[in-house]
Motif scaffolding. Structure first.
Motif, PDB file in Angstrom:
ATOM      1  N   SER A 178       0.800  -1.230   0.000  1.00  0.00           N
ATOM      2  CA  SER A 178       0.000   0.000   0.000  1.00  0.00           C
ATOM      3  C   SER A 178       0.836   1.285   0.000  1.00  0.00           C
ATOM      4  O   SER A 178       0.273   2.372  -0.077  1.00  0.00           O
ATOM      5  N   HIS A 179       2.163   1.175   0.070  1.00  0.00           N
ATOM      6  CA  HIS A 179       3.019   2.364   0.070  1.00  0.00           C
ATOM      7  C   HIS A 179       3.883   2.456  -1.191  1.00  0.00           C
ATOM      8  O   HIS A 179       4.921   3.106  -1.184  1.00  0.00           O
ATOM      9  N   LEU A 180       3.461   1.812  -2.249  1.00  0.00           N
ATOM     10  CA  LEU A 180       4.212   1.877  -3.500  1.00  0.00           C
ATOM     11  C   LEU A 180       4.256   3.303  -4.037  1.00  0.00           C
ATOM     12  O   LEU A 180       3.231   3.994  -4.074  1.00  0.00           O
ATOM     13  N   PRO A 181       5.415   3.764  -4.490  1.00  0.00           N
ATOM     14  CA  PRO A 181       5.482   5.093  -5.106  1.00  0.00           C
ATOM     15  C   PRO A 181       4.550   5.229  -6.306  1.00  0.00           C
ATOM     16  O   PRO A 181       4.024   6.310  -6.574  1.00  0.00           O
ATOM     17  N   ILE A 182       4.305   4.153  -7.019  1.00  0.00           N
ATOM     18  CA  ILE A 182       3.465   4.188  -8.225  1.00  0.00           C
ATOM     19  C   ILE A 182       2.006   4.527  -7.890  1.00  0.00           C
ATOM     20  O   ILE A 182       1.219   4.854  -8.768  1.00  0.00           O
ATOM     21  N   LEU A 183       1.644   4.496  -6.605  1.00  0.00           N
ATOM     22  CA  LEU A 183       0.298   4.885  -6.201  1.00  0.00           C
ATOM     23  C   LEU A 183       0.094   6.399  -6.257  1.00  0.00           C
ATOM     24  O   LEU A 183      -1.025   6.879  -6.141  1.00  0.00           O
ATOM     25  N   ASP A 184       1.171   7.130  -6.460  1.00  0.00           N
ATOM     26  CA  ASP A 184       1.072   8.566  -6.714  1.00  0.00           C
ATOM     27  C   ASP A 184       0.702   8.724  -8.192  1.00  0.00           C
ATOM     28  O   ASP A 184       1.439   8.271  -9.070  1.00  0.00           O
ATOM     29  N   ARG A 185      -0.410   9.323  -8.451  1.00  0.00           N
ATOM     30  CA  ARG A 185      -0.913   9.422  -9.825  1.00  0.00           C
ATOM     31  C   ARG A 185       0.104  10.045 -10.774  1.00  0.00           C
ATOM     32  O   ARG A 185       0.250   9.612 -11.913  1.00  0.00           O
ATOM     33  N   ARG A 186       0.821  11.073 -10.319  1.00  0.00           N
ATOM     34  CA  ARG A 186       1.809  11.732 -11.190  1.00  0.00           C
ATOM     35  C   ARG A 186       2.924  10.768 -11.594  1.00  0.00           C
ATOM     36  O   ARG A 186       3.367  10.775 -12.745  1.00  0.00           O
ATOM     37  N   ILE A 187       3.366   9.937 -10.670  1.00  0.00           N
ATOM     38  CA  ILE A 187       4.404   8.960 -10.986  1.00  0.00           C
ATOM     39  C   ILE A 187       3.860   7.899 -11.935  1.00  0.00           C
ATOM     40  O   ILE A 187       4.511   7.517 -12.911  1.00  0.00           O
ATOM     41  N   PHE A 188       2.648   7.416 -11.670  1.00  0.00           N
ATOM     42  CA  PHE A 188       2.004   6.421 -12.532  1.00  0.00           C
ATOM     43  C   PHE A 188       1.869   6.950 -13.960  1.00  0.00           C
ATOM     44  O   PHE A 188       2.222   6.268 -14.922  1.00  0.00           O
ATOM     45  N   GLU A 189       1.367   8.175 -14.101  1.00  0.00           N
ATOM     46  CA  GLU A 189       1.190   8.772 -15.432  1.00  0.00           C
ATOM     47  C   GLU A 189       2.525   8.932 -16.152  1.00  0.00           C
ATOM     48  O   GLU A 189       2.609   8.708 -17.354  1.00  0.00           O
ATOM     49  N   TRP A 190       3.562   9.331 -15.424  1.00  0.00           N
ATOM     50  CA  TRP A 190       4.887   9.468 -16.029  1.00  0.00           C
ATOM     51  C   TRP A 190       5.435   8.100 -16.446  1.00  0.00           C
ATOM     52  O   TRP A 190       5.908   7.932 -17.571  1.00  0.00           O
ATOM     53  N   GLN A 191       5.357   7.139 -15.543  1.00  0.00           N
ATOM     54  CA  GLN A 191       5.918   5.815 -15.807  1.00  0.00           C
ATOM     55  C   GLN A 191       5.274   5.165 -17.033  1.00  0.00           C
ATOM     56  O   GLN A 191       5.955   4.538 -17.841  1.00  0.00           O
ATOM     57  N   PHE A 192       3.975   5.299 -17.156  1.00  0.00           N
ATOM     58  CA  PHE A 192       3.254   4.616 -18.231  1.00  0.00           C
ATOM     59  C   PHE A 192       2.792   5.558 -19.336  1.00  0.00           C
ATOM     60  O   PHE A 192       1.880   5.254 -20.100  1.00  0.00           O
ATOM     61  N   GLN A 193       3.434   6.722 -19.430  1.00  0.00           N
ATOM     62  CA  GLN A 193       3.314   7.669 -20.534  1.00  0.00           C
ATOM     63  C   GLN A 193       1.888   8.118 -20.850  1.00  0.00           C
ATOM     64  O   GLN A 193       1.523   8.315 -22.002  1.00  0.00           O
ATOM     65  N   ALA A 194       1.083   8.319 -19.832  1.00  0.00           N
ATOM     66  CA  ALA A 194      -0.299   8.743 -20.061  1.00  0.00           C
ATOM     67  C   ALA A 194      -0.378  10.094 -20.756  1.00  0.00           C
ATOM     68  O   ALA A 194      -1.256  10.309 -21.593  1.00  0.00           O
ATOM     69  N   ASP A 195       0.554  10.993 -20.448  1.00  0.00           N
ATOM     70  CA  ASP A 195       0.521  12.323 -21.070  1.00  0.00           C
ATOM     71  C   ASP A 195       0.815  12.258 -22.565  1.00  0.00           C
ATOM     72  O   ASP A 195       0.341  13.080 -23.329  1.00  0.00           O
ATOM     73  N   LEU A 196       1.571  11.262 -22.998  1.00  0.00           N
ATOM     74  CA  LEU A 196       1.878  11.104 -24.424  1.00  0.00           C
ATOM     75  C   LEU A 196       0.763  10.402 -25.185  1.00  0.00           C
ATOM     76  O   LEU A 196       0.773  10.367 -26.416  1.00  0.00           O
ATOM     77  N   ASN A 197      -0.194   9.826 -24.460  1.00  0.00           N
ATOM     78  CA  ASN A 197      -1.268   9.036 -25.075  1.00  0.00           C
ATOM     79  C   ASN A 197      -2.652   9.633 -24.837  1.00  0.00           C
ATOM     80  O   ASN A 197      -3.641   8.906 -24.769  1.00  0.00           O
ATOM     81  N   GLY A 198      -2.715  10.941 -24.663  1.00  0.00           N
ATOM     82  CA  GLY A 198      -4.013  11.583 -24.482  1.00  0.00           C
ATOM     83  C   GLY A 198      -4.755  11.128 -23.238  1.00  0.00           C
ATOM     84  O   GLY A 198      -5.966  10.937 -23.275  1.00  0.00           O
ATOM     85  N   GLY A 199      -4.022  10.926 -22.134  1.00  0.00           N
ATOM     86  CA  GLY A 199      -4.661  10.525 -20.887  1.00  0.00           C
ATOM     87  C   GLY A 199      -4.918   9.034 -20.755  1.00  0.00           C
ATOM     88  O   GLY A 199      -5.709   8.612 -19.918  1.00  0.00           O
ATOM     89  N   ARG A 200      -4.232   8.256 -21.568  1.00  0.00           N
ATOM     90  CA  ARG A 200      -4.364   6.789 -21.497  1.00  0.00           C
ATOM     91  C   ARG A 200      -2.991   6.201 -21.204  1.00  0.00           C
ATOM     92  O   ARG A 200      -2.022   6.482 -21.899  1.00  0.00           O
ATOM     93  N   ALA A 201      -2.913   5.386 -20.167  1.00  0.00           N
ATOM     94  CA  ALA A 201      -1.640   4.819 -19.725  1.00  0.00           C
ATOM     95  C   ALA A 201      -1.349   3.498 -20.430  1.00  0.00           C
ATOM     96  O   ALA A 201      -2.265   2.747 -20.779  1.00  0.00           O
ATOM     97  N   ASN A 202      -0.059   3.218 -20.614  1.00  0.00           N
ATOM     98  CA  ASN A 202       0.380   1.950 -21.217  1.00  0.00           C
ATOM     99  C   ASN A 202       0.294   0.830 -20.172  1.00  0.00           C
ATOM    100  O   ASN A 202       1.292   0.346 -19.661  1.00  0.00           O
TER     101      ASN A 202
END
Length: 71
Positions: free
Chosen positions: A27-51
């Protein structure tokens, strides 16, 4: 019950994937921070859709796998 697979994750469903990760992982994974998740899975490059591929059963998230596409 029917299962479906999606190959990309829409960030407007963020709360669902966050709850899934909290329940099934640490429950303390850094990826639970939405900004980190979006960066890691390139959501900003895919129009708000994560890989992130997801598997759903009866509308409930039961699996996920993040990936980085290769050209």
């Amino acid at each position: 019950m029917s299962r479906t697979m999606e190959t990309i994750f829409p960030m407007d469903r963020w709360d669902e994937i966050r709850r899934f990760m909290e329940k099934n992982y640490w429950s303390h994974l850094p990826i639970l921070d939405r900004r980190i998740f979006e960066w890691q899975f390139q959501a900003d490059l895919n129009g708000g859709r994560a890989n992130v591929g997801t598997v759903w059963e009866g509308g409930r998230l039961i699996g996920m796998l993040g990936y980085m596409p290769v050209d």
